[in-house]
Design a protein around this motif. Structure first.
Motif, PDB file in Angstrom:
ATOM      1  N   VAL A 299     -95.484  34.628  13.364  1.00  0.00           N
ATOM      2  CA  VAL A 299     -96.201  34.426  14.629  1.00  0.00           C
ATOM      3  C   VAL A 299     -96.955  33.107  14.509  1.00  0.00           C
ATOM      4  CG1 VAL A 299     -97.958  35.337  16.191  1.00  0.00           C
ATOM      5  CG2 VAL A 299     -96.407  36.909  15.012  1.00  0.00           C
ATOM      6  N   THR A 300     -96.611  32.150  15.345  1.00  0.00           N
ATOM      7  CA  THR A 300     -97.109  30.780  15.157  1.00  0.00           C
ATOM      8  C   THR A 300     -98.428  30.505  15.857  1.00  0.00           C
ATOM      9  OG1 THR A 300     -96.022  29.849  17.125  1.00  0.00           O
ATOM     10  CG2 THR A 300     -94.719  29.979  15.085  1.00  0.00           C
ATOM     11  N   GLY A 301     -98.708  31.180  16.981  1.00  0.00           N
ATOM     12  CA  GLY A 301     -99.786  30.713  17.836  1.00  0.00           C
ATOM     13  C   GLY A 301     -99.333  29.441  18.551  1.00  0.00           C
ATOM     14  N   LEU A 302    -100.287  28.682  19.071  1.00  0.00           N
ATOM     15  CA  LEU A 302     -99.967  27.461  19.806  1.00  0.00           C
ATOM     16  C   LEU A 302     -99.265  26.448  18.913  1.00  0.00           C
ATOM     17  CD1 LEU A 302    -100.323  25.736  22.413  1.00  0.00           C
ATOM     18  CD2 LEU A 302    -102.484  24.937  21.433  1.00  0.00           C
ATOM     19  N   VAL A 303     -98.174  25.845  19.433  1.00  0.00           N
ATOM     20  CA  VAL A 303     -97.471  24.781  18.709  1.00  0.00           C
ATOM     21  C   VAL A 303     -97.456  23.524  19.573  1.00  0.00           C
ATOM     22  CG1 VAL A 303     -96.034  26.403  17.424  1.00  0.00           C
ATOM     23  CG2 VAL A 303     -95.196  25.500  19.593  1.00  0.00           C
ATOM     24  N   ASP A 304     -97.500  22.376  18.928  1.00  0.00           N
ATOM     25  CA  ASP A 304     -97.534  21.109  19.663  1.00  0.00           C
ATOM     26  C   ASP A 304     -96.172  20.747  20.245  1.00  0.00           C
ATOM     27  OD1 ASP A 304    -100.244  20.691  19.171  1.00  0.00           O
ATOM     28  OD2 ASP A 304     -99.836  19.742  17.237  1.00  0.00           O
ATOM     29  N   ASP A 305     -95.121  21.121  19.551  1.00  0.00           N
ATOM     30  CA  ASP A 305     -93.763  20.763  19.978  1.00  0.00           C
ATOM     31  C   ASP A 305     -92.852  21.956  19.721  1.00  0.00           C
ATOM     32  OD1 ASP A 305     -91.365  19.634  20.643  1.00  0.00           O
ATOM     33  OD2 ASP A 305     -91.403  18.080  19.093  1.00  0.00           O
ATOM     34  N   ILE A 306     -92.305  22.532  20.786  1.00  0.00           N
ATOM     35  CA  ILE A 306     -91.487  23.731  20.651  1.00  0.00           C
ATOM     36  C   ILE A 306     -90.036  23.413  20.313  1.00  0.00           C
ATOM     37  CG2 ILE A 306     -90.781  23.915  23.075  1.00  0.00           C
ATOM     38  CD1 ILE A 306     -91.876  26.801  20.719  1.00  0.00           C
ATOM     39  N   VAL A 307     -89.585  22.188  20.575  1.00  0.00           N
ATOM     40  CA  VAL A 307     -88.164  21.854  20.414  1.00  0.00           C
ATOM     41  C   VAL A 307     -87.665  22.097  18.993  1.00  0.00           C
ATOM     42  CG1 VAL A 307     -86.430  20.008  20.561  1.00  0.00           C
ATOM     43  CG2 VAL A 307     -88.171  20.244  22.350  1.00  0.00           C
ATOM     44  N   PRO A 308     -88.397  21.732  17.934  1.00  0.00           N
ATOM     45  CA  PRO A 308     -87.897  22.016  16.577  1.00  0.00           C
ATOM     46  C   PRO A 308     -87.639  23.494  16.315  1.00  0.00           C
ATOM     47  CG  PRO A 308     -89.676  20.407  16.487  1.00  0.00           C
ATOM     48  CD  PRO A 308     -89.630  20.921  17.896  1.00  0.00           C
ATOM     49  N   TYR A 309     -88.377  24.357  16.989  1.00  0.00           N
ATOM     50  CA  TYR A 309     -88.153  25.795  16.825  1.00  0.00           C
ATOM     51  C   TYR A 309     -86.822  26.208  17.443  1.00  0.00           C
ATOM     52  CZ  TYR A 309     -92.954  26.163  15.207  1.00  0.00           C
ATOM     53  OH  TYR A 309     -94.109  26.031  14.486  1.00  0.00           O
ATOM     54  N   PHE A 310     -86.492  25.621  18.592  1.00  0.00           N
ATOM     55  CA  PHE A 310     -85.181  25.883  19.196  1.00  0.00           C
ATOM     56  C   PHE A 310     -84.064  25.379  18.279  1.00  0.00           C
ATOM     57  CE2 PHE A 310     -87.547  25.974  23.342  1.00  0.00           C
ATOM     58  CZ  PHE A 310     -87.154  27.240  23.730  1.00  0.00           C
ATOM     59  N   HIS A 311     -84.256  24.210  17.709  1.00  0.00           N
ATOM     60  CA  HIS A 311     -83.210  23.611  16.879  1.00  0.00           C
ATOM     61  C   HIS A 311     -83.015  24.370  15.561  1.00  0.00           C
ATOM     62  CE1 HIS A 311     -83.324  19.389  18.959  1.00  0.00           C
ATOM     63  NE2 HIS A 311     -82.809  20.351  19.713  1.00  0.00           N
ATOM     64  N   ARG A 312     -84.074  24.999  15.078  1.00  0.00           N
ATOM     65  CA  ARG A 312     -83.953  25.753  13.822  1.00  0.00           C
ATOM     66  C   ARG A 312     -83.302  27.114  14.046  1.00  0.00           C
ATOM     67  NH1 ARG A 312     -87.354  29.452  10.916  1.00  0.00           N
ATOM     68  NH2 ARG A 312     -87.026  29.304   8.658  1.00  0.00           N
ATOM     69  N   ALA A 313     -83.464  27.678  15.225  1.00  0.00           N
ATOM     70  CA  ALA A 313     -83.010  29.045  15.487  1.00  0.00           C
ATOM     71  C   ALA A 313     -81.488  29.128  15.613  1.00  0.00           C
ATOM     72  CB  ALA A 313     -83.665  29.569  16.759  1.00  0.00           C
ATOM     73  N   ASP A 314     -80.987  30.334  15.364  1.00  0.00           N
ATOM     74  CA  ASP A 314     -79.558  30.623  15.570  1.00  0.00           C
ATOM     75  C   ASP A 314     -79.334  31.387  16.873  1.00  0.00           C
ATOM     76  OD1 ASP A 314     -78.670  29.535  13.037  1.00  0.00           O
ATOM     77  OD2 ASP A 314     -79.607  31.278  12.110  1.00  0.00           O
ATOM     78  N   VAL A 315     -80.297  32.216  17.257  1.00  0.00           N
ATOM     79  CA  VAL A 315     -80.177  33.032  18.475  1.00  0.00           C
ATOM     80  C   VAL A 315     -81.550  33.111  19.142  1.00  0.00           C
ATOM     81  CG1 VAL A 315     -79.664  35.315  19.430  1.00  0.00           C
ATOM     82  CG2 VAL A 315     -78.288  34.417  17.541  1.00  0.00           C
ATOM     83  N   PHE A 316     -81.555  32.994  20.465  1.00  0.00           N
ATOM     84  CA  PHE A 316     -82.785  33.188  21.236  1.00  0.00           C
ATOM     85  C   PHE A 316     -82.715  34.561  21.903  1.00  0.00           C
ATOM     86  CE2 PHE A 316     -85.596  32.919  24.896  1.00  0.00           C
ATOM     87  CZ  PHE A 316     -86.714  32.304  24.346  1.00  0.00           C
ATOM     88  N   VAL A 317     -83.767  35.368  21.706  1.00  0.00           N
ATOM     89  CA  VAL A 317     -83.785  36.710  22.288  1.00  0.00           C
ATOM     90  C   VAL A 317     -84.856  36.777  23.379  1.00  0.00           C
ATOM     91  CG1 VAL A 317     -82.883  37.851  20.244  1.00  0.00           C
ATOM     92  CG2 VAL A 317     -85.350  37.527  20.463  1.00  0.00           C
ATOM     93  N   ALA A 318     -84.525  37.428  24.491  1.00  0.00           N
ATOM     94  CA  ALA A 318     -85.457  37.567  25.613  1.00  0.00           C
ATOM     95  C   ALA A 318     -85.301  38.959  26.219  1.00  0.00           C
ATOM     96  CB  ALA A 318     -85.190  36.487  26.660  1.00  0.00           C
ATOM     97  N   PRO A 319     -85.729  39.987  25.489  1.00  0.00           N
ATOM     98  CA  PRO A 319     -85.485  41.380  25.907  1.00  0.00           C
ATOM     99  C   PRO A 319     -86.549  41.907  26.873  1.00  0.00           C
ATOM    100  CG  PRO A 319     -86.551  41.348  23.767  1.00  0.00           C
ATOM    101  CD  PRO A 319     -86.370  39.910  24.167  1.00  0.00           C
ATOM    102  N   PHE A 320     -86.624  41.312  28.044  1.00  0.00           N
ATOM    103  CA  PHE A 320     -87.699  41.662  28.982  1.00  0.00           C
ATOM    104  C   PHE A 320     -87.556  43.077  29.526  1.00  0.00           C
ATOM    105  CE2 PHE A 320     -87.680  36.994  29.261  1.00  0.00           C
ATOM    106  CZ  PHE A 320     -89.008  36.770  28.929  1.00  0.00           C
ATOM    107  N   GLN A 321     -88.677  43.798  29.492  1.00  0.00           N
ATOM    108  CA  GLN A 321     -88.765  45.116  30.104  1.00  0.00           C
ATOM    109  C   GLN A 321     -89.460  45.022  31.466  1.00  0.00           C
ATOM    110  OE1 GLN A 321     -87.274  47.565  27.956  1.00  0.00           O
ATOM    111  NE2 GLN A 321     -86.818  45.551  27.083  1.00  0.00           N
ATOM    112  N   ILE A 322     -90.277  43.989  31.639  1.00  0.00           N
ATOM    113  CA  ILE A 322     -90.942  43.644  32.895  1.00  0.00           C
ATOM    114  C   ILE A 322     -90.766  42.146  33.067  1.00  0.00           C
ATOM    115  CG2 ILE A 322     -93.137  43.521  34.156  1.00  0.00           C
ATOM    116  CD1 ILE A 322     -94.187  45.777  32.423  1.00  0.00           C
ATOM    117  N   ALA A 323     -90.441  41.708  34.272  1.00  0.00           N
ATOM    118  CA  ALA A 323     -90.311  40.263  34.487  1.00  0.00           C
ATOM    119  C   ALA A 323     -90.318  39.961  35.975  1.00  0.00           C
ATOM    120  CB  ALA A 323     -89.018  39.728  33.859  1.00  0.00           C
ATOM    121  N   ARG A 324     -90.719  38.730  36.294  1.00  0.00           N
ATOM    122  CA  ARG A 324     -90.674  38.237  37.663  1.00  0.00           C
ATOM    123  C   ARG A 324     -90.271  36.775  37.599  1.00  0.00           C
ATOM    124  NH1 ARG A 324     -89.929  41.815  40.137  1.00  0.00           N
ATOM    125  NH2 ARG A 324     -88.375  40.344  40.842  1.00  0.00           N
ATOM    126  N   GLY A 325     -89.298  36.400  38.412  1.00  0.00           N
ATOM    127  CA  GLY A 325     -88.947  34.995  38.542  1.00  0.00           C
ATOM    128  C   GLY A 325     -88.071  34.467  37.418  1.00  0.00           C
TER     129      GLY A 325
END
Length: 428
Positions: A299-325
């Motif tokens: 758990v990182t908390g606030l990060v200055d640049d999120i792009v390196p996290y996307f580049h390091r990852a293999d899969v992005f998960v977004a298992p929303f149970q509640i969402a709008r928009g």
């Protein structure tokens, strides 16, 4: 045109949902040659520096004041019958500042970034003049009343009562805004239809007026800055790094991660003990921080640049149970060429081919099937490449926001004609 843009938060840095949307709208309008002033509350001591950075982007003037703690305002809202959403962003001192800004400046249009800000317009001593001379644009973004209904349905008393009350109050506010404002925007076609359905249920307007209201509710989608969110440089042989990003005190994000870590993550670790999950985003709650105590979860908390996290990852998960928009985080992951697994709720407002540009999974069983599929590097690479191509083809900010400029020009012409006619006693 001279435009006053009214924000819930300082739209800089553009590092999360509403701030991203507001910043890019302001940037786009500046590029079209408009003069933009921004009115906004200050939520923290850092905001003054952020306001200076916003001015450096080309904004003409900025007006701001400290918001402070909302607790007394919440109590007043409960007693007065107003929504807590309005109370959170409203202060008498800011109303006085708002009225002073309108006293000293003449604007062709006001653009508000959420229904919670409408009270500043309705309570203004200049409201009658604004109705006659100024375009009033509301960017609802999402149908907030429905979000509160979802919260109520998943909560126990007393929060069920609080959320149910908020849903009703916000729905009434949404209706008044649609009636009184010149044009209104939502983030997807589904949100537009949902707002129209909500208005019909409130049913406090005559049928003819309701039809007129539908004609001024539009879809204004989100874009992605593809100069920042670029495809990841390579595909790892092993599928070990999983990622979720978001503001981590926001209930839909918190619920998504709690569900994923309870029902999916143990199975992943059973098959791949070296797997890692990163939850990146500001303001993690105590429950999210508790997840971070596991060796495999960061758990990182606030990060200055999120792009390196996307580049390091293999899969992005977004298992929303509640969402709008529309979920910007999913668009960002796709732009980075990262395969995404999301629920049907996460797919709302996103044009993407299921199975080839992202994967939809709504249950634990479906998630496990999707993860088995993505264990193959060539499958991850193909989905990521197709996802990135989709974003480049259809999600530029300029393309998404062209409707905003068109409606400003179109509505301004109609309004100016009516004002001149009214002055000649010819406009009803």
């Amino acid at each position: 045109m001279r435009i006053l843009y009214v924000c819930q938060r300082v739209p800089y840095p553009p590092n999360k949902g509403e701030k991203l949307r507001s910043f890019h709208q302001i940037e786009y309008l500046l590029e079209q040659g408009h003069s933009i002033d921004v009115f906004m509350p200050e939520h923290s001591g850092k905001d003054k520096a952020h306001i200076e950075q916003l001015r450096s982007q080309g904004v003409n003037q900025t007006f701001s004041g400290e918001l402070g703690q909302p607790y007394l305002s919440f109590a007043k809202a409960l007693c007065s019958g107003r929504s807590l959403s309005e109370a959170k962003f409203y202060r008498t001192e800011l109303q006085n500042l708002f009225d002073n800004v309108l006293e000293q400046n003449e604007y062709d249009a006001l653009v508000l970034c959420a229904s919670s800000l409408a009270r500043y317009v309705f309570a203004s001593v200049h409201y009658e003049r604004l109705q006659k001379t100024t375009l009033l644009f509301m960017d609802f973004m999402d149908v907030d009343s429905d979000k509160w209904r979802q919260y109520a349905a998943q909560s126990a008393w007393p929060m069920r009562w609080v959320y149910h009350r908020e849903a009703e109050k916000v729905a009434c506010l949404e209706q008044v805004v649609v009636e009184k404002f010149t044009q209104c925007f939502l983030i997807s076609d589904k949100e537009v239809q949902l707002l129209q359905d909500t208005l019909s249920k409130v049913n406090a307007t005559p049928q003819s007026q309701a039809v007129h209201s539908e004609q001024k509710i539009h879809t204004l989608g989100n874009g992605i800055d593809t100069k920042i969110f670029t495809p990841k440089p390579d595909i790892n042989a092993d599928c070990q790094h999983f990622l979720f990003v978001g503001v981590m005190d926001y209930k839909p994000n918190v619920d998504a991660m709690l569900w994923f870590c309870e029902y999916i993550w143990p199975s992943i670790l059973q098959h791949n003990p070296q797997a890692e999950l990163t939850i990146a985003g500001m303001s993690p709650t105590s429950k999210i921080l508790e997840l971070g105590k596991q060796r495999s979860i960061h758990v990182t908390g606030l990060v200055d640049d999120i792009v390196p996290y996307f580049h390091r990852a293999d899969v992005f998960v977004a298992p929303f149970q509640i969402a709008r928009g529309v979920q910007n985080k999913i668009l960002q992951a796709m732009a980075c060429g990262l395969p995404v697994i999301t629920s049907e709720l996460g797919l709302e407002g996103i044009t993407a081919a299921e199975g080839t540009e992202l994967i939809v999974a709504n249950s634990a069983t479906e998630y496990k099937q999707a993860l088995s599929q993505l264990a193959q590097p060539d499958v991850r690479a193909a989905i990521g490449k197709s996802a990135s191509a989709r974003i480049h083809a259809e999600y530029s900010w300029a393309g998404k926001l062209s409707l905003l400029e068109a409606l400003l020009q179109q509505t301004d012409t109609v309004t100016a004609t009516c004002i001149r006619a009214e002055q000649d006693k010819e406009c009803a």
